[in-house]
Design a protein around this motif. Structure first.
Motif, PDB file in Angstrom:
ATOM      1  N   ALA A 497       0.990  -1.197   0.160  1.00  0.00           N
ATOM      2  CA  ALA A 497      -0.192   0.006  -0.125  1.00  0.00           C
ATOM      3  C   ALA A 497       0.499   1.233   0.173  1.00  0.00           C
ATOM      4  N   LEU A 498       1.742   1.177   0.845  1.00  0.00           N
ATOM      5  CA  LEU A 498       2.702   2.447   0.656  1.00  0.00           C
ATOM      6  C   LEU A 498       3.791   2.702  -0.410  1.00  0.00           C
ATOM      7  N   HIS A 499       3.776   1.243  -0.828  1.00  0.00           N
ATOM      8  CA  HIS A 499       4.552   1.552  -2.153  1.00  0.00           C
ATOM      9  C   HIS A 499       4.033   2.062  -3.483  1.00  0.00           C
ATOM     10  N   HIS A 500       2.539   1.701  -3.068  1.00  0.00           N
ATOM     11  CA  HIS A 500       1.196   1.899  -4.193  1.00  0.00           C
ATOM     12  C   HIS A 500       1.720   3.479  -4.316  1.00  0.00           C
ATOM     13  N   LEU A 501       1.498   4.314  -3.306  1.00  0.00           N
ATOM     14  CA  LEU A 501       1.512   5.733  -2.325  1.00  0.00           C
ATOM     15  C   LEU A 501       2.782   6.293  -3.316  1.00  0.00           C
ATOM     16  N   GLY A 502       3.430   5.286  -3.597  1.00  0.00           N
ATOM     17  CA  GLY A 502       5.196   6.642  -3.981  1.00  0.00           C
ATOM     18  C   GLY A 502       5.466   6.850  -2.465  1.00  0.00           C
ATOM     19  N   ILE A 503       4.634   6.055  -0.767  1.00  0.00           N
ATOM     20  CA  ILE A 503       5.728   6.433   0.336  1.00  0.00           C
ATOM     21  C   ILE A 503       7.039   5.801   0.984  1.00  0.00           C
ATOM     22  N   GLN A 504       8.080   6.189   0.814  1.00  0.00           N
ATOM     23  CA  GLN A 504       9.465   5.603   1.637  1.00  0.00           C
ATOM     24  C   GLN A 504       8.873   5.163   3.227  1.00  0.00           C
ATOM     25  N   ALA A 570      -8.282   5.865  21.867  1.00  0.00           N
ATOM     26  CA  ALA A 570      -8.335   6.864  20.165  1.00  0.00           C
ATOM     27  C   ALA A 570      -7.787   8.192  20.775  1.00  0.00           C
ATOM     28  N   LYS A 571      -7.808   9.108  21.492  1.00  0.00           N
ATOM     29  CA  LYS A 571      -6.829  10.040  20.997  1.00  0.00           C
ATOM     30  C   LYS A 571      -6.186  10.263  21.534  1.00  0.00           C
ATOM     31  N   LEU A 572      -5.222   9.066  21.514  1.00  0.00           N
ATOM     32  CA  LEU A 572      -4.017   9.300  21.066  1.00  0.00           C
ATOM     33  C   LEU A 572      -2.706   9.083  19.844  1.00  0.00           C
ATOM     34  N   PHE A 573      -4.703   9.175  19.151  1.00  0.00           N
ATOM     35  CA  PHE A 573      -4.217   8.773  17.655  1.00  0.00           C
ATOM     36  C   PHE A 573      -4.380   9.606  16.662  1.00  0.00           C
ATOM     37  N   ASP A 574      -4.077  10.125  15.912  1.00  0.00           N
ATOM     38  CA  ASP A 574      -4.665  11.331  14.496  1.00  0.00           C
ATOM     39  C   ASP A 574      -5.703  10.737  13.831  1.00  0.00           C
ATOM     40  N   SER A 575      -5.759   9.410  13.526  1.00  0.00           N
ATOM     41  CA  SER A 575      -6.230   8.698  12.958  1.00  0.00           C
ATOM     42  C   SER A 575      -6.150   7.214  12.951  1.00  0.00           C
ATOM     43  N   TYR A 576      -7.422   6.653  12.521  1.00  0.00           N
ATOM     44  CA  TYR A 576      -7.207   4.401  12.475  1.00  0.00           C
ATOM     45  C   TYR A 576      -7.909   4.154  11.075  1.00  0.00           C
ATOM     46  N   LEU A 577      -7.405   3.114  11.498  1.00  0.00           N
ATOM     47  CA  LEU A 577      -7.259   2.589  10.195  1.00  0.00           C
ATOM     48  C   LEU A 577      -8.122   0.825  10.923  1.00  0.00           C
ATOM     49  N   GLN A 578      -7.871   0.168   9.818  1.00  0.00           N
ATOM     50  CA  GLN A 578      -8.567  -1.686  10.241  1.00  0.00           C
ATOM     51  C   GLN A 578      -7.232  -2.246   9.015  1.00  0.00           C
ATOM     52  N   LYS A 579      -6.677  -2.870   9.370  1.00  0.00           N
ATOM     53  CA  LYS A 579      -6.364  -4.326   8.873  1.00  0.00           C
ATOM     54  C   LYS A 579      -7.473  -4.762   7.502  1.00  0.00           C
ATOM     55  N   PRO A 580      -6.721  -5.067   6.263  1.00  0.00           N
ATOM     56  CA  PRO A 580      -5.249  -4.693   6.413  1.00  0.00           C
ATOM     57  C   PRO A 580      -4.835  -3.599   5.825  1.00  0.00           C
ATOM     58  N   LEU A 581      -4.462  -2.870   4.848  1.00  0.00           N
ATOM     59  CA  LEU A 581      -4.387  -1.165   4.794  1.00  0.00           C
ATOM     60  C   LEU A 581      -4.211  -1.314   3.481  1.00  0.00           C
ATOM     61  N   ARG A 582      -5.319  -0.642   3.085  1.00  0.00           N
ATOM     62  CA  ARG A 582      -5.765  -0.077   0.938  1.00  0.00           C
ATOM     63  C   ARG A 582      -4.868   1.313   1.217  1.00  0.00           C
ATOM     64  N   PRO A 583      -3.749   1.330  -0.051  1.00  0.00           N
ATOM     65  CA  PRO A 583      -3.481   2.498  -0.168  1.00  0.00           C
ATOM     66  C   PRO A 583      -5.133   3.890  -0.507  1.00  0.00           C
ATOM     67  N   GLU A 585      -7.814   4.232   0.799  1.00  0.00           N
ATOM     68  CA  GLU A 585      -8.043   4.842   2.758  1.00  0.00           C
ATOM     69  C   GLU A 585      -7.012   5.102   3.478  1.00  0.00           C
ATOM     70  N   LEU A 586      -5.777   4.713   3.152  1.00  0.00           N
ATOM     71  CA  LEU A 586      -4.956   5.774   3.279  1.00  0.00           C
ATOM     72  C   LEU A 586      -4.729   7.488   2.741  1.00  0.00           C
ATOM     73  N   PHE A 587      -5.154   7.505   1.646  1.00  0.00           N
ATOM     74  CA  PHE A 587      -4.999   8.135   1.438  1.00  0.00           C
ATOM     75  C   PHE A 587      -5.830   9.414   1.618  1.00  0.00           C
ATOM     76  N   ASP A 588      -6.914   8.313   1.596  1.00  0.00           N
ATOM     77  CA  ASP A 588      -8.147   9.550   2.799  1.00  0.00           C
ATOM     78  C   ASP A 588      -7.722  10.115   3.575  1.00  0.00           C
ATOM     79  N   GLU A 589      -7.147   9.608   4.448  1.00  0.00           N
ATOM     80  CA  GLU A 589      -7.032   9.915   5.449  1.00  0.00           C
ATOM     81  C   GLU A 589      -6.119  10.828   5.771  1.00  0.00           C
TER      82      GLU A 589
END
Length: 600
Positions: A497-504, A570-583, A585-589
């Motif tokens: 997913a990270l590779h798909h978005l070009g994120i190192q 939950a307040k400890l995190f800026d956001s939340y995503l459920q596994k498996p990571l999808r490109p 959904e990560l982009f939208d977050e």
């Protein structure tokens, strides 16, 4: 007080309705009057009053403000047989009555009057709970020895036979003036006591009545609660049966197929043809989709499924679903046609709307014969978008539409045009997801002519545009992410997913290593698993907050977000995503976080 006091020989006057004077009184006064009237009408009270009057040697009456006698002892014969029986002498009686009553209405507590007929009358008001509802009258007595000359002249002037009149005069008592206040005080206190007893009884009856009503309400409420609990229990049982049915039939099928195919790969990898590969791919997709539906349905049943609305590109989402179902539609020789303009932005929960579209398109394919087309359309209507999934399949009868969004026994589920089967969960979730957005699922269908499912979403509120997405896409290549994960399978899916978005990205296999790397800095994004060796994700997030890290920390977990919220984490995190990571959904977050940061 109006008119003459109505003479009653020791009995109360029965009234068919409340007297007029009470119309100007309070509700309390009306209650007190009714109670006083009722109590005074009893034989025991009447006997007590008569006995007292015999002892005090006076005539007495309790009379309301409209001259209705509520109780009276036997009146003197000189009045009843002579003075009140003669029209001319009766005027003196009336004058005495009016004088006494009017003086009491002016607020006097005691008044005495010598009438024209030679006798004396007295009166005192009865005040109960501050309400003046009646008066006590005593009278027809003499304060001293009678003046026989006066009474002889009085008898002669009115035509009374002297011997009889004189005999009646001798029956009239002589009462010492100093005793009169005591007699009146006793009678007023007697009346108040009687009324007070009535009020106490009335209060107890009202309290008892209220207690009965409260008990009835409690019984009714408890009955409703038990009925509701019974209904919820039955619903829970139906849900459990539905869940077990899906697990035992729909999930076991694709899982069994995957097991056979994987065994085939292990045993004879060379014989694993592209066709078998595609079968495995379809089985895994079906299993994943069913699991997601089951999880969403379970959350919905518990009330844990939350709405997370934001602006998103509807065209992109519809296009993704077109690509997702390309292979399945081609297998049935169906065309998926887009009828939506690029750059169509709406406001809603993207994941829920994606599930809605996924289910509607899958159903359209399922019930469409080969050679037809399916339209995925969207049309702006005022301040909202109307989304439609239209097919030219087998259609439905009106009776079928009514039961479409209910939990249906497996035996009643309709098969597709090529025998396809389903769990029945998709449309139930579709309806509930759309209703969470304040809309309703609409169905237009005719047997043999296809179906059209539609619903509405509001326009975007300005949070997302094509320019913003392009700007973020250009920034992602400069991002550096830390993936904190120890599960090999999730590591691979997240890396892709990270590779798909070009994120190192770099990898940390436990919480302690994640902290070490985070201290080095340079990360714009940290994807944090919750269950980690040495130090779990929550503890790492707490320490990162203490370090004031500038990186976005996103929980990447199999936990429900509601579970994190219930634990106060939950307040400890800026956001939340459920596994498996999808490109996507990560982009939208990231898009939402970037917009928030720019506008903070």
């Amino acid at each position: 007080m109006k008119g003459d006091i109505r003479i009653v020989q020791g009995k109360a006057l029965a009234l068919s309705k409340l007297p007029d004077f009470l119309e100007q009184k309070s509700e309390t006064a009306r209650v007190i009057y009714r109670l006083l009237q009722e109590m005074m009408a009893s034989e025991q009270i009447s006997e007590l009053l008569t006995d007292f009057c015999k002892l005090a040697n006076v005539s007495a009456a309790i009379i309301d403000l409209d001259a209705n006698v509520l109780a009276a002892s036997k009146w003197q014969r000189l009045c009843t047989d002579f003075n009140r029986a003669n029209p001319r002498s009766c005027e003196g009686c009336i004058q005495s009555d009016m004088h006494l009553a009017n003086r009491l209405q002016e607020g006097e507590r005691f008044t005495l009057y010598a009438c024209e007929n030679g006798l004396t009358d007295c009166a005192s008001p009865i005040l109960i709970e501050g309400e003046h509802v009646a008066n006590v009258f005593i009278g027809q007595f003499l304060l001293q020895q009678p003046d026989l000359n006066f009474f002889q002249q009085h008898a002669a002037s009115h035509g009374f036979e002297w011997s009889d009149y004189h005999q009646a005069l001798q029956e009239v008592p002589i009462v010492a003036e100093e005793k009169i206040p005591h007699i009146l005080s006793y009678l007023v206190g007697f009346a108040r006591l009687i009324a007070r007893m009535g009020l106490d009884r009335y209060s107890k009856e009202k309290a008892a009545q209220k207690a009965r009503e409260d008990l009835e309400k409690q019984v009714l409420l408890r009955t409703k609660e038990l009925a509701r609990a019974k209904e919820e229990a039955e619903k829970s049982n139906r849900t459990k049966d539905k869940f077990i049915s899906i697990i035992s039939h729909d999930l076991r099928g694709p899982m069994g197929s995957l097991s056979v195919l994987l065994n085939e790969v292990i045993r004879t990898p060379k014989d694993f043809t592209p066709e078998l590969h595609e079968m495995a791919r379809n089985a895994s997709k079906a299993t994943q989709q069913l699991l997601e539906d089951l999880l969403d349905w379970s959350k919905q049943q518990r009330g844990d499924l939350e709405l997370h609305p934001r602006d998103f590109d509807l065209y992109q989402l519809v296009e993704e679903n077109q690509h997702l179902f390309t292979h399945l539609s081609q297998e049935k020789n169906l065309r998926l046609e887009l009828d939506i303009a690029p750059g169509s932005y709406v406001h809603g929960d993207r994941n829920m709307i994606n599930a809605v579209l996924r289910n509607l398109v899958a159903n359209a394919i399922k019930f469409s014969p080969p050679g037809n087309s399916i339209r995925l359309g969207a049309l702006q209507e005022g301040e909202r978008w109307r989304l439609e999934v239209e097919d030219h399949g087998i259609g439905m009868a009106p009776a079928r539409i009514k039961t479409l969004f209910r939990a249906t026994p497996r035996r009643d589920l309709q098969e597709g045009t090529q025998g396809e089967k389903g769990s029945g969960l998709g449309l139930i979730l579709t309806k509930e997801f759309i209703e969470k957005h304040g809309s309703q699922i609409e169905v237009a269908s005719q047997l043999g002519q296809g179906s059209c499912f539609s619903f509405y979403l509001p326009l975007a509120q300005g949070g997302e545009t094509a320019e913003r997405r392009q700007a973020l896409s250009a920034q992602l290549s400069k991002f550096k992410a830390l993936l904190v994960e120890d599960n090999p399978l999730h590591i691979e899916t997240s890396k892709k997913a990270l590779h798909h978005l070009g994120i190192q990205h770099e990898l940390a296999l436990n919480g302690l290593l994640a902290l070490e790397k985070a201290l080095e800095g340079g990360y714009q994004l940290i994807l944090m698993d919750i269950e980690l060796p040495w130090l779990n994700g929550v503890e790492v997030a707490k320490k990162l907050r203490q370090m004031n890290t500038q990186a976005w920390v996103i929980a990447l977990s199999s936990y429900d977000k509601a579970e994190l919220i219930s634990r106060g984490e939950a307040k400890l995190f800026d956001s939340y995503l459920q596994k498996p990571l999808r490109p996507d959904e990560l982009f939208d977050e990231l898009l939402g976080l970037n917009h928030f940061t720019q506008n903070a």
